[in-house]
Write an enzyme that holds these catalytic residues in place. Structure first.
Site, PDB file in Angstrom:
ATOM      1  N   TYR A  71       0.844  -1.203   0.000  1.00  0.00           N
ATOM      2  CA  TYR A  71       0.000   0.000   0.000  1.00  0.00           C
ATOM      3  C   TYR A  71       0.875   1.248   0.000  1.00  0.00           C
ATOM      4  O   TYR A  71       0.581   2.225  -0.686  1.00  0.00           O
ATOM      5  CB  TYR A  71      -0.920   0.009   1.235  1.00  0.00           C
ATOM      6  N   PHE A 123      -8.259  21.153 -24.936  1.00  0.00           N
ATOM      7  CA  PHE A 123      -8.553  19.728 -24.958  1.00  0.00           C
ATOM      8  C   PHE A 123      -9.752  19.520 -24.042  1.00  0.00           C
ATOM      9  O   PHE A 123      -9.893  20.203 -23.032  1.00  0.00           O
ATOM     10  CB  PHE A 123      -7.355  18.861 -24.543  1.00  0.00           C
ATOM     11  N   THR A 124     -10.603  18.576 -24.391  1.00  0.00           N
ATOM     12  CA  THR A 124     -11.902  18.412 -23.713  1.00  0.00           C
ATOM     13  C   THR A 124     -11.776  18.332 -22.186  1.00  0.00           C
ATOM     14  O   THR A 124     -12.366  19.143 -21.468  1.00  0.00           O
ATOM     15  CB  THR A 124     -12.610  17.147 -24.244  1.00  0.00           C
ATOM     16  N   ASP A 214       1.285  19.997 -21.190  1.00  0.00           N
ATOM     17  CA  ASP A 214       0.549  18.746 -21.328  1.00  0.00           C
ATOM     18  C   ASP A 214       1.514  17.817 -22.065  1.00  0.00           C
ATOM     19  O   ASP A 214       1.731  17.922 -23.266  1.00  0.00           O
ATOM     20  CB  ASP A 214      -0.759  18.938 -22.103  1.00  0.00           C
ATOM     21  N   LYS A 257      -0.636   7.199 -23.629  1.00  0.00           N
ATOM     22  CA  LYS A 257      -0.268   7.449 -25.027  1.00  0.00           C
ATOM     23  C   LYS A 257       1.224   7.155 -25.230  1.00  0.00           C
ATOM     24  O   LYS A 257       1.614   5.998 -25.313  1.00  0.00           O
ATOM     25  CB  LYS A 257      -0.604   8.893 -25.408  1.00  0.00           C
ATOM     26  N   ARG A 382     -14.347  14.703 -33.745  1.00  0.00           N
ATOM     27  CA  ARG A 382     -13.643  15.797 -33.070  1.00  0.00           C
ATOM     28  C   ARG A 382     -14.109  17.106 -33.698  1.00  0.00           C
ATOM     29  O   ARG A 382     -13.420  17.708 -34.518  1.00  0.00           O
ATOM     30  CB  ARG A 382     -12.122  15.666 -33.198  1.00  0.00           C
ATOM     31  N   PHE A 449     -19.847  14.124 -25.830  1.00  0.00           N
ATOM     32  CA  PHE A 449     -19.519  13.204 -26.929  1.00  0.00           C
ATOM     33  C   PHE A 449     -19.412  11.753 -26.490  1.00  0.00           C
ATOM     34  O   PHE A 449     -19.644  10.849 -27.266  1.00  0.00           O
ATOM     35  CB  PHE A 449     -18.206  13.636 -27.593  1.00  0.00           C
TER      36      PHE A 449
HETATM   37  C1  P61 Z   1      -7.629  10.596 -26.617  1.00  0.00           C
HETATM   38  F1  P61 Z   1     -12.517  11.686 -26.703  1.00  0.00           F
HETATM   39  N1  P61 Z   1      -6.836  11.725 -24.714  1.00  0.00           N
HETATM   40  O1  P61 Z   1      -6.930  11.397 -27.303  1.00  0.00           O
HETATM   41  P1  P61 Z   1      -6.753  10.695 -19.819  1.00  0.00           P
HETATM   42  N2  P61 Z   1      -4.481  15.580 -22.552  1.00  0.00           N
HETATM   43  C2  P61 Z   1      -4.431  15.123 -23.804  1.00  0.00           C
HETATM   44  C3  P61 Z   1      -5.113  13.970 -24.139  1.00  0.00           C
HETATM   45  O2  P61 Z   1      -5.071  13.539 -25.395  1.00  0.00           O
HETATM   46  C4  P61 Z   1      -5.859  13.266 -23.145  1.00  0.00           C
HETATM   47  C5  P61 Z   1      -5.864  13.793 -21.831  1.00  0.00           C
HETATM   48  C6  P61 Z   1      -5.184  14.940 -21.564  1.00  0.00           C
HETATM   49  C7  P61 Z   1      -7.617  10.761 -25.170  1.00  0.00           C
HETATM   50  C8  P61 Z   1      -8.656  10.035 -24.336  1.00  0.00           C
HETATM   51  C9  P61 Z   1      -9.898  10.865 -24.415  1.00  0.00           C
HETATM   52  O3  P61 Z   1     -12.543  13.882 -25.284  1.00  0.00           O
HETATM   53  C10 P61 Z   1     -11.787  12.836 -24.889  1.00  0.00           C
HETATM   54  O4  P61 Z   1      -5.652   9.751 -19.443  1.00  0.00           O
HETATM   55  C11 P61 Z   1      -3.671  15.882 -24.820  1.00  0.00           C
HETATM   56  O5  P61 Z   1      -7.616  10.178 -20.919  1.00  0.00           O
HETATM   57  O6  P61 Z   1      -7.536  11.123 -18.628  1.00  0.00           O
HETATM   58  C12 P61 Z   1      -6.620  12.116 -23.460  1.00  0.00           C
HETATM   59  O7  P61 Z   1      -5.994  11.967 -20.366  1.00  0.00           O
HETATM   60  C13 P61 Z   1      -6.633  13.125 -20.733  1.00  0.00           C
HETATM   61  C14 P61 Z   1     -10.743  10.780 -25.498  1.00  0.00           C
HETATM   62  C15 P61 Z   1     -10.067  11.900 -23.529  1.00  0.00           C
HETATM   63  C16 P61 Z   1     -11.695  11.735 -25.704  1.00  0.00           C
HETATM   64  C17 P61 Z   1     -11.054  12.888 -23.759  1.00  0.00           C
HETATM   65  O8  P61 Z   1      -8.288   9.684 -27.108  1.00  0.00           O
END
Ligand code: P61
Length: 465
Positions: A71, A123-124, A214, A257, A382, A449
């Site tokens: 832990y 970013f979303t 980021d 990623k 997107r 979305f």
């Molecule tokens: C993706 F439809 N991306 O591209 P988490 N910053 C950036 C990202 O690309 C990102 C995060 C932060 C995703 C997953 C995803 O609207 C959406 O580990 C540049 O996913 O929490 C994530 O990181 C967030 C898909 C996220 C989406 C939000 O597919």
């Protein structure tokens, strides 16, 4: 050579299933025209996202066996901490279960109600956490980023004059920090240049503004700098990554990623006070500060993944050039998409693909659904759906970019999968006039979305087949 041969060989395979067009037509109707609501088993080639979809290496699978599931004080945490310090150069690191958790903790600490948060495109999840903390996002990316045909080699760059204008209008005290993303996702995976970041650093030093990176796709960005920016051809990816981070005050990272794992994230910084507060918050929302929502084995695979992503330059070259290969095939077929090609995905331009559908009938959403029906390939909207409604006016934001993302998972698909995808999309392009717009039947308030449901604006009189 048309593409870069894979710098690995395949040791384990996962069967995937081709279905008929009729089957897929029923499946997309059941999923209410939202590719997020499809069952993965009904997808042949999954280009929804590159997030958490990478294939791990044998060394990463071996690392999983070395998970220390204590832990507190897991040895994998210390290994991860050292790896982040060594590769990215930040002093402190707090693990989180994924990127948005790091965004949450950072936003709550750095943003005061009524603040402005400039960034190189939204970013979303990032913007949502800024808004939930009381901030207002301001787009300061260069104008070229909003034009799908502009060939600028670094469309992720910040327009420093837009930063100056914001400082003049609201004053530096009202600016929390600048949110600076590498390989800007919503712009089409477009890189920033080192020159731009250096200039921004100078500007921010002058005004006392922090730069928060980021860091989700910095390795991919480093490849573009090595390939396109003067003075970097002989620098290693590892050196370039470290130099990028060195101009910033801290970062959030979705490890799903570039870091080649299926789950994980972290927050890193040089400021000790911020570190102490982030650790206080991570125990409220994520878990102890030595695991932050990950298991010991997750942290082991992550540390190994980070090392692999910069160990040699071969991996990233193959990765980005495979994406480029898909873009080249679509160029040959005359299918409109964002240029230059990004690092993690090719983005179709739905406004030019479906000029007969108004943006409030969600052309990108409709196109992603029809790509699935035509090919069994899953893509992601997107555009207007992803961008959501303006919290002040309640209107759809109608962003300039109305895109469908074909996202390439890392070390997963072969060139034949890419050929198949491009051929299917080229075929669909020939019958694009038959594609209809969509309307909401269910619209969630936040990040709509993911779970929204749609139906065609008019019955599909001539099924697209
Ligand atoms: C993706 F439809 N991306 O591209 P988490 N910053 C950036 C990202 O690309 C990102 C995060 C932060 C995703 C997953 C995803 O609207 C959406 O580990 C540049 O996913 O929490 C994530 O990181 C967030 C898909 C996220 C989406 C939000 O597919």
């Amino acid at each position: 050579m048309k593409y870069i041969p894979e710098p690995f060989r395949i040791k384990t395979v996962e069967p995937i299933r081709m279905t008929t067009r009729e089957y897929r037509r029923r499946a997309i109707e059941k999923a209410s025209y939202n590719t997020f609501l499809l069952r993965s088993e009904d997808v042949y080639i999954d280009l929804l996202t590159d997030s958490g979809t990478s294939a791990m290496s044998d060394a990463q699978w071996a690392a999983l066996q070395m998970g220390d599931e204590a832990y507190a004080g897991s040895k994998n945490f210390y290994d991860l901490e050292e790896t982040v310090q060594e590769i990215f150069g930040y002093k402190y690191m707090v693990p989180t279960h994924q990127g948005r958790a790091a965004e949450h903790i950072m936003s709550q600490y750095l943003i005061k109600k009524g603040d402005y948060v400039p960034g190189n495109m939204y970013f979303t999840t990032t913007r949502l956490h800024q808004e939930l903390a009381g901030g207002k996002f301001v787009d300061v990316i260069i104008d070229e980023a909003h034009d799908t045909t502009n060939p600028h080699p670094f469309k992720g760059n910040v327009d420093i004059s837009k930063m100056q204008r914001l400082v003049d209008e609201v004053g530096v005290d009202k600016i929390s920090y600048i949110s600076y993303e590498t390989c800007v996702n919503m712009a089409g995976g477009q890189p920033i240049s080192m020159a731009n970041l250096r200039e921004l650093r100078k500007f921010c030093d002058k005004h006392g503004i922090k730069i928060m990176l980021d860091n989700t796709r910095t390795v991919e960005n480093a490849y573009f700098i090595q390939k396109r920016e003067e003075g970097y051809a002989n620098k290693s990816i590892r050196e370039i990554v470290k130099e990028i981070c060195s101009y910033t005050d801290g970062c959030t990272c979705s490890s799903k990623k570039d870091c080649l794992v299926n789950i994980g994230g972290f927050l890193a910084m040089n400021d000790e006070e911020f570190f102490v507060e982030a650790k206080a918050q991570v125990v409220v929302y994520e878990g102890l500060h030595t695991y932050g929502g990950m298991s010991g084995r997750d942290m082991a695979a992550l540390a190994q993944g980070i090392r692999e992503s910069v160990e040699t330059d071969d991996y990233i070259k193959y990765r980005v050039e495979l994406t480029n290969y898909l873009g080249e095939l679509l160029t040959e077929a005359g299918v409109p998409h964002v240029v230059p090609h990004g690092g993690h995905a090719i983005f179709l331009d739905a406004k030019r693909f479906l000029p007969h559908i108004d943006q409030d009938q969600f052309p990108a959403q409709a196109l992603a659904a029809e790509i699935y029906v035509e090919t069994g390939v899953r893509a992601m909207e997107r555009g207007n759906v992803s961008s959501g409604r303006d919290p002040e006016t309640g209107e759809n934001r109608r962003p300039k970019l109305e895109l469908v993302r074909l996202t390439i998972p890392r070390r997963v698909y072969t060139q034949a999968h890419i050929d198949y995808t491009a051929e299917g999309i080229a075929r669909l392009y020939q019958k694009r006039a038959q594609i209809k717009g969509l309307k909401f039947v269910f619209e969630p308030k936040q990040l709509r979305f993911f779970q929204a449901r749609f139906e065609p604006t008019e019955p599909v009189a001539v099924p697209v087949s």
